[in-house]
Motif scaffolding. Structure first.
Motif, mmCIF file in Angstrom:
data_model
loop_
_atom_site.group_PDB
_atom_site.id
_atom_site.type_symbol
_atom_site.label_atom_id
_atom_site.label_comp_id
_atom_site.label_asym_id
_atom_site.label_seq_id
_atom_site.Cartn_x
_atom_site.Cartn_y
_atom_site.Cartn_z
ATOM 1 N N TYR A 11 2.046 4.317 -1.245
ATOM 2 C CA TYR A 11 1.694 5.251 -2.323
ATOM 3 C C TYR A 11 2.958 5.782 -2.994
ATOM 4 O O TYR A 11 3.041 5.878 -4.230
ATOM 5 N N ASP A 59 0.811 -1.218 0.000
ATOM 6 C CA ASP A 59 0.000 0.000 0.000
ATOM 7 C C ASP A 59 0.847 1.273 0.000
ATOM 8 O O ASP A 59 0.318 2.370 0.244
ATOM 9 N N GLU A 103 -6.556 5.913 -8.219
ATOM 10 C CA GLU A 103 -7.660 5.265 -7.506
ATOM 11 C C GLU A 103 -7.689 5.678 -6.043
ATOM 12 O O GLU A 103 -8.738 5.635 -5.396
ATOM 13 N N ARG A 104 -6.562 6.119 -5.539
ATOM 14 C CA ARG A 104 -6.450 6.519 -4.133
ATOM 15 C C ARG A 104 -6.383 8.028 -3.946
ATOM 16 O O ARG A 104 -6.634 8.526 -2.857
ATOM 17 N N ASN A 105 -6.041 8.734 -4.998
ATOM 18 C CA ASN A 105 -5.949 10.192 -4.928
ATOM 19 C C ASN A 105 -6.254 10.773 -6.303
ATOM 20 O O ASN A 105 -5.400 10.801 -7.183
#
Length: 227
Positions: free
Chosen positions: A77, A75, A105-107
């Motif tokens: 980033y 995970d 997808e996360r930011n």
């Protein structure tokens, strides 16, 4: 301490980080590599190795330590974002795009990831898609120099040299000592018929290159992520 305890992880890591921050990548690398063998389960050590490789302008060699960092910290980033950069710089376009999408997808506000997707699309000849992804980046960061450089490349491809020149010229004062910016502006100036300005920009570029080489004769300064 290194002489007294050559296999002390903290000593090796501290020296690696010290040399890295001094941009002495040649001395940083063996210590970071040694630290990784002493504690192979620490993801951040492999991130450091990748950053040192970047400082040495060894883009393909960045990928293995970044993949190891992701293996240890799925995970992370930072590791995925850096993998997008290193993969694109090494010509591994699919891997670059996948890493960039993982980050988005996360930011959804990650400008760098949009620019990577735009660059991949450009490199693969999908220019409409490149424009779409780049516009997302420019909406978030309208004065990002790397986005403007890519925008100029796309405009030149679209045979709009005057627009490419004008868009870059807006940033001249704040980036007049940025190597990649001067090169892009010189190309746009020449393409738009501003021959004398292009020549002056090349002289500025040569002067900047000479200054950088005197400051650090072994490597050209670089960074893992954009400024």
């Amino acid at each position: 301490l290194e002489v007294a305890a050559p296999d002390d992880f903290a000593v090796q890591l501290s020296l690696a980080e010290h040399y890295f921050h001094q941009e002495n990548y040649k001395d940083a690398l063996p210590r970071a590599m040694h630290a990784a063998t002493l504690q192979p389960d620490r993801a951040n050590t492999f991130l450091l190795i990748a950053e040192i490789r970047d400082g040495l302008r060894q883009k393909p060699e960045m990928i293995a330590p970044l993949m190891k960092a992701i293996e240890l910290a799925p995970d992370s980033y930072e590791a995925h974002l850096n993998l997008a950069y290193a993969s694109h710089a090494s010509g591994q376009l699919t891997q670059a795009a996948n890493a960039a999408r993982w980050c988005l997808e996360r930011n959804t506000n990650e400008v760098f990831a949009y620019r990577i997707l735009a660059s991949v699309a450009r490199d693969e000849g999908r220019f409409d898609e490149a424009d779409t992804e780049l516009n997302k980046a420019l909406t978030l960061a309208p004065r990002d120099v790397d986005c403007r450089i890519l925008e100029a490349d796309l405009l030149l491809y679209d045979r709009k040299p005057d627009e490419a020149y004008q868009r870059l010229k807006e940033l001249h004062e704040e980036h007049r000592e940025t190597y990649r910016f001067l090169g892009a502006l010189a190309r746009a100036a020449a393409a738009s018929g501003r021959i004398e300005e292009a020549r002056q920009l090349h002289r500025d570029l040569d002067e900047l290159r000479s200054t950088e080489n005197k400051m650090n004769p072994e490597v050209t300064p670089g960074r893992l992520l954009p400024e």
